[in-house]
Design a protein around this motif. Structure first.
Motif, short mmCIF file in Angstrom:
data_model
loop_
_atom_site.label_atom_id
_atom_site.label_comp_id
_atom_site.label_asym_id
_atom_site.label_seq_id
_atom_site.Cartn_x
_atom_site.Cartn_y
_atom_site.Cartn_z
N THR A 341 0.40 -1.14 -0.33
CA THR A 341 -0.14 0.16 -0.01
C THR A 341 0.80 1.15 0.36
O THR A 341 0.54 2.68 -0.41
N HIS A 342 2.02 1.41 0.47
CA HIS A 342 2.79 2.97 0.82
C HIS A 342 4.08 2.33 0.06
O HIS A 342 4.87 3.50 0.61
N ALA A 343 4.00 1.71 -1.54
CA ALA A 343 5.52 1.28 -1.71
C ALA A 343 5.61 2.93 -2.58
O ALA A 343 6.43 3.18 -3.08
N ASP A 344 4.81 3.82 -2.86
CA ASP A 344 5.17 5.05 -3.69
C ASP A 344 5.23 6.01 -2.63
O ASP A 344 5.88 7.41 -3.33
N VAL A 345 5.43 6.10 -1.32
CA VAL A 345 6.14 6.81 -0.49
C VAL A 345 7.83 6.73 -0.42
O VAL A 345 8.19 5.38 -0.15
N ASP A 346 8.11 8.07 -0.29
CA ASP A 346 9.43 7.71 -0.90
C ASP A 346 9.82 7.71 0.51
O ASP A 346 9.96 7.28 1.57
N GLU A 347 11.72 6.22 0.68
CA GLU A 347 11.98 5.79 1.16
C GLU A 347 12.57 6.82 2.18
O GLU A 347 11.71 6.01 4.17
N ALA A 348 12.79 7.61 2.84
CA ALA A 348 13.18 8.33 3.57
C ALA A 348 11.79 8.68 4.31
O ALA A 348 11.78 9.56 5.72
N GLU A 349 10.50 9.19 3.24
CA GLU A 349 9.91 9.42 4.00
C GLU A 349 8.71 8.56 5.08
O GLU A 349 8.79 8.97 5.81
N ARG A 350 9.07 7.22 4.30
CA ARG A 350 8.87 6.58 5.18
C ARG A 350 9.47 5.99 6.03
O ARG A 350 8.72 6.26 7.62
N LYS A 351 10.57 5.97 6.45
CA LYS A 351 11.52 5.95 7.68
C LYS A 351 10.75 7.11 8.75
O LYS A 351 10.68 6.64 10.13
N ARG A 352 10.79 8.38 8.26
CA ARG A 352 10.78 9.25 9.35
C ARG A 352 9.23 9.19 9.98
O ARG A 352 8.91 9.43 10.70
N VAL A 353 8.25 8.83 8.85
CA VAL A 353 7.27 8.78 9.72
C VAL A 353 7.08 7.66 10.72
O VAL A 353 5.44 6.45 10.77
N GLY A 354 7.66 6.62 10.31
CA GLY A 354 7.89 5.18 10.94
C GLY A 354 6.98 3.93 10.81
O GLY A 354 6.03 2.95 10.95
N ILE A 355 7.11 3.91 8.46
CA ILE A 355 5.99 2.71 8.53
C ILE A 355 8.01 2.18 7.70
O ILE A 355 8.14 2.20 7.11
N THR A 356 7.89 1.02 8.92
CA THR A 356 9.21 0.17 9.01
C THR A 356 8.90 -0.87 8.10
O THR A 356 8.04 -1.19 7.86
N ASP A 357 10.18 -1.40 7.83
CA ASP A 357 9.88 -2.47 6.55
C ASP A 357 9.39 -3.56 7.22
O ASP A 357 8.84 -4.85 6.50
N GLY A 358 9.20 -4.20 8.55
CA GLY A 358 9.06 -5.16 8.98
C GLY A 358 7.44 -5.19 9.66
O GLY A 358 7.18 -5.80 10.16
N LEU A 359 6.91 -3.84 10.03
CA LEU A 359 5.74 -3.52 9.68
C LEU A 359 4.61 -4.64 9.31
O LEU A 359 4.65 -4.42 7.65
N VAL A 360 3.79 -5.24 9.89
CA VAL A 360 3.24 -6.17 9.37
C VAL A 360 1.22 -5.32 9.73
O VAL A 360 1.18 -5.05 10.44
N ARG A 361 0.37 -5.07 8.48
CA ARG A 361 -0.81 -4.60 9.15
C ARG A 361 -1.39 -5.78 8.90
O ARG A 361 -1.78 -6.61 7.71
N LEU A 362 -2.28 -5.30 10.19
CA LEU A 362 -4.24 -6.66 9.97
C LEU A 362 -4.92 -5.77 9.79
O LEU A 362 -5.62 -4.71 10.69
N SER A 363 -5.60 -6.25 8.51
CA SER A 363 -7.36 -5.74 8.95
C SER A 363 -7.84 -6.70 9.31
O SER A 363 -8.62 -7.68 9.29
N VAL A 364 -8.50 -6.72 10.67
CA VAL A 364 -9.32 -7.80 11.64
C VAL A 364 -10.84 -7.45 10.59
O VAL A 364 -11.59 -6.99 10.89
N GLY A 365 -10.85 -9.29 10.28
CA GLY A 365 -12.17 -9.07 10.54
C GLY A 365 -13.16 -9.80 11.03
O GLY A 365 -13.23 -9.98 12.45
N LEU A 366 -14.50 -10.51 10.65
CA LEU A 366 -15.69 -11.19 11.60
C LEU A 366 -15.54 -12.58 12.04
O LEU A 366 -16.52 -12.68 12.40
N GLU A 367 -14.65 -12.89 11.14
CA GLU A 367 -13.92 -14.38 11.75
C GLU A 367 -14.12 -14.91 12.96
O GLU A 367 -14.01 -13.61 13.60
N ASP A 368 -14.05 -15.80 13.59
CA ASP A 368 -14.25 -16.18 14.81
C ASP A 368 -12.37 -15.88 15.17
O ASP A 368 -11.52 -16.30 14.65
#
Ligand SMILES: *Cc1c(COP(=O)(O)O)cnc(C)c1O
Length: 383
Positions: A341-368
């Protein structure tokens, strides 16, 4: 009326000709006029300028957000683009949250910048940083809270107060919490933006967007752009979104409870370095989250030991969690923002705002919740 009642009934009347309980999909380009003198007597002329199915959705969203009017768009990005076109001219300046949806950043830096609009990407979690960023020619403040993907919060009331004092409209991207949990207009914002693609429609079936305005005057400006640029939503997508919104509160409460359970599990796991969810008391802005919203949403991120390689291994090992862009649907999804999702954001800008390389984002659904946790558990064992 209370929210759960309004989400079902607001904006929708039984069809006057047939009594159909659902607003039909008015799949028609044009609308026949009674006579030259009675032009527009039924309210519609041509579907780019207005369509009854789209209008039912617009009325429902105005009601739920407490706004004076809504313009629906083809996508969330078209909605943000609509707000910028309505508010900004060449030579103007806008203050935008430094952590925002990747497409918002791209729209500012790759498109509007070509037309002489300047931007400051400010840390809008700090009212002082916003004050400092404002210039004489600032004509829009655009915030996103909680922000995608770092879940940093902006104090909507504090920023709205600053904006009001300077006569600058404050637009809030409310995609992550929806009007069920957070109503920016009640907190002083002027415009509310949605990607209806996410929780409002909620079933991974459509892409759509909306702009709710606090005043009729602002709505007129945004609706002018909607018609003039033709970035409208189709009647079919509007209809699907109308059905999705009816269960919004039930889905949000279920997904929010699942997100809490998943976050608590991750927080105690020895291989997880960091978990971020506004509902956890460990979230640095947990207090603000509890003050300005009635729920914490269902977006979570975490970092594992072992950096990018371990993060990728987990994402590839998950079975029930699906690797896909998008969020907010009943299906649980996992994303790697840096490559997706954030591949278009400059690497320096990503680092500055805390989008680190190891960040895993979860969108939690409605399963059990237990099934979601067991899947995460087996994937974490693989690293
Ligand atoms: C997805 C998203 C958008 C863009 O919406 P589209 O419907 O994909 O164009 C904008 N803002 C936020 C916060 C989003 O999550």
């Amino acid at each position: 009326m209370r929210f759960a009642t309004k989400q079902i009934h607001a904006g929708v009347e039984p069809d006057p000709t047939t009594g159909a309980i659902l607003t039909p999909i008015y799949q028609s380009t044009t609308f026949v006029q009674e006579s030259v003198d009675k032009y527009l007597s039924k309210g519609f002329s041509y579907s780019r300028s207005g369509n009854p199915t789209v209008l039912a959705l617009e009325n429902k969203l105005s009601n739920l957000e407490g706004g004076a009017g809504t313009a629906c768009f083809a996508t969330g990005m078209a909605a943000i683009h609509g707000v910028m076109l309505a508010m900004l001219n060449a030579g103007d300046h806008a203050v935008v949250s430094d952590v925002a949806y990747g497409g918002t950043y791209r729209l500012c830096t790759k498109i509007f910048s070509r037309f002489g609009v300047n931007f400051t990407f400010a840390d809008t979690s700090s009212p002082d940083a916003v004050k400092e960023a404002i210039r004489d020619n600032t004509r829009l403040i655009l915030t996103e809270t909680p922000a995608n993907p770092t879940l940093k919060l902006t104090d909507i009331a504090a920023i709205s107060e600053i904006a009001k004092a300077k006569g600058i409209p404050h637009a809030v991207d409310n995609t992550f919490l929806t009007p069920y949990y957070q109503r920016p207009i009640e907190l002083g914002a002027d415009l509310v933006i949605h990607s209806t693609t996410k929780y409002l429609e909620g079933h991974n079936a459509t892409v759509g967007g909306a702009v709710v305005s606090a005043t009729a005057k602002l709505d007129e400006k945004v609706s002018f752009i909607q018609n003039a640029t033709g970035t409208i939503v189709s009647p079919h997508v509007a209809w699907l979104t109308l059905q999705g919104v009816k269960t919004l509160s039930v889905r949000m409460d279920g997904q929010c409870a699942n997100a809490m359970a998943v976050s608590e599990f991750l927080e105690t796991h020895p291989k997880v370095d960091k978990v971020c969810y506004p509902g956890l008391s460990s979230h640095p802005q947990h207090e603000l989250a509890s003050k300005q919203a009635s729920g914490y949403g269902a977006m979570v991120w975490f970092e594992v030991q072992g950096g990018v390689a371990a993060g990728k291994k987990i994402m590839d090992s998950l079975g029930l969690w699906t690797l896909a862009e998008n969020l907010g649907s009943v299906e649980s999804l996992v994303t790697h923002p840096v490559t997706m999702t954030h591949a278009d954001v400059d690497e320096a800008e990503r680092k500055r705002v805390g989008i680190t390389d190891g960040l895993v984002r979860l969108s939690v659904g409605l399963e059990d919740a237990q099934d979601l946790i067991e899947d995460l558990k087996q994937a974490l064992e693989k690293i």
